[in-house]
Every structure is written in C-alpha cells, then in structure tokens.
Design an enzyme around this catalytic site. Structure first.
Site, PDB file in Angstrom:
ATOM      1  CB  CYS A  72      -3.787  87.885  11.735  1.00 49.75           C
ATOM      2  SG  CYS A  72      -4.594  86.858  10.491  1.00 49.75           S
TER       3      CYS A  72
ATOM      4  CG  HIS B  28     -22.642  93.428  13.587  1.00 43.01           C
ATOM      5  ND1 HIS B  28     -23.318  92.249  13.366  1.00 43.01           N
ATOM      6  CD2 HIS B  28     -22.477  94.009  12.383  1.00 43.01           C
ATOM      7  CE1 HIS B  28     -23.559  92.116  12.078  1.00 43.01           C
ATOM      8  NE2 HIS B  28     -23.055  93.179  11.450  1.00 43.01           N
TER       9      HIS B  28
ATOM     10  CG  HIS C  83      -8.382  90.658  10.390  1.00 47.18           C
ATOM     11  ND1 HIS C  83      -7.382  90.771  11.348  1.00 47.18           N
ATOM     12  CD2 HIS C  83      -8.768  89.367  10.414  1.00 47.18           C
ATOM     13  CE1 HIS C  83      -7.170  89.586  11.894  1.00 47.18           C
ATOM     14  NE2 HIS C  83      -8.006  88.710  11.359  1.00 47.18           N
TER      15      HIS C  83
ATOM     16  CG  HIS D 188     -12.417  86.378  10.873  1.00 48.48           C
ATOM     17  ND1 HIS D 188     -11.724  85.873   9.793  1.00 48.48           N
ATOM     18  CD2 HIS D 188     -11.485  86.759  11.773  1.00 48.48           C
ATOM     19  CE1 HIS D 188     -10.423  85.947  10.042  1.00 48.48           C
ATOM     20  NE2 HIS D 188     -10.250  86.486  11.241  1.00 48.48           N
TER      21      HIS D 188
ATOM     22  CD  GLU E 276      -9.198  83.003  12.304  1.00 45.21           C
ATOM     23  OE1 GLU E 276      -8.869  83.555  13.355  1.00 45.21           O
ATOM     24  OE2 GLU E 276      -8.405  82.881  11.348  1.00 45.21           O
TER      25      GLU E 276
END
Length: 142
Positions: A23, A71, A27, A29, A129
């Site tokens: 993490c 986004h 990345h 989710h 998550e």
C-alpha cells in the site's frame, strides 16, 4: 431508538506514506461508504413527520461527498513534493488533498464529520476498501 442507513461508492487512487508494504505504492479502490443515522425520537411535524430525516436528503448528502472524491487521486497533504503536485496538475490529474493519512479509518471519520456538519446525527460510518474489509468510525456524540 431509530436509525437510517445509506451508502455510496467512489473510485479513487491513493497510497500510504511511511508504510512498508504494497500500500505504499499508488493503487486504487472502489471505496464503498456506508453511513448510519441514529435518533431517539421521530420528527413530530412537517413533511418529515414520523421520520428520522428525509431519506432523499440523506442519500444526496452522502452521494455529494463521495462524488467530490470520485476518480481522483486522494493525497495526504505534505506527502508529495510541490514539484510532483505541479506535474500531476499539469498532466490534468484531479487531486483531492487531505489533511490526514489516507487510510480507510481516517476516511470514515472524514465522512462522518462532513455529514455531521450538515446536521445529520451520524452514529457511525463504514468505509470498505474491498468487499470484505472495512474500517468503522463511531461517533460517540450520537
């Protein structure tokens, strides 16, 4: 005691500063946010008589908050250099700068506080998550 529940989702990227593991890398989710209201009495008058609150207003409030982050790249304030931030802006990325480490726990508190600011009596907020893992922030004031 009465309660209401609503949920909304958003897609966003993040990374964890000072973390040693997967993490720490950028990345994303599909974050799922579930908010709960709690109230001892139902409203006594008006269009919301015999309701906790208008469901439509509650749903819209949470959806508006998740839409703000949808986004985007959710970034802890101070975790990236000014040069990096400028490059991301120049490339057209949408950044959501947060004054906290972007953990699910802190995001749960963030959504709880933002809903409370709008007058909702939030008992707790869950932020997922993944479909099986969530953090929960309990509002001791509710």
């Amino acid at each position: 005691m009465y309660g209401l529940r609503t949920e909304s989702c958003f897609d966003a990227a993040h990374f964890l500063t000072d973390y040693h593991g997967k993490c720490e890398n950028l990345h994303g989710h599909r974050w799922r946010v579930v908010a709960y209201l709690r109230q001892k009495e139902l409203q006594k008058e008006g269009t919301c008589k015999d309701m906790v609150v208008d469901f439509g207003g509650f749903k819209k409030a949470l959806r508006d908050l998740t839409e703000e982050l949808d986004h985007s790249f959710v970034v802890e304030e101070g975790s990236l250099s000014d040069k990096t931030l400028a490059c991301l802006h120049e490339e057209g990325f949408t950044l959501s700068i947060m004054p906290f480490r972007t953990t699910a726990e802190n995001l749960a508190r963030y959504f709880c506080q933002r809903l409370e600011e709008q007058g909702f009596n939030v008992s707790h907020v869950e932020v997922y998550e993944t479909p099986n893992n969530c953090a929960i922030y309990y509002n001791d004031e509710a």
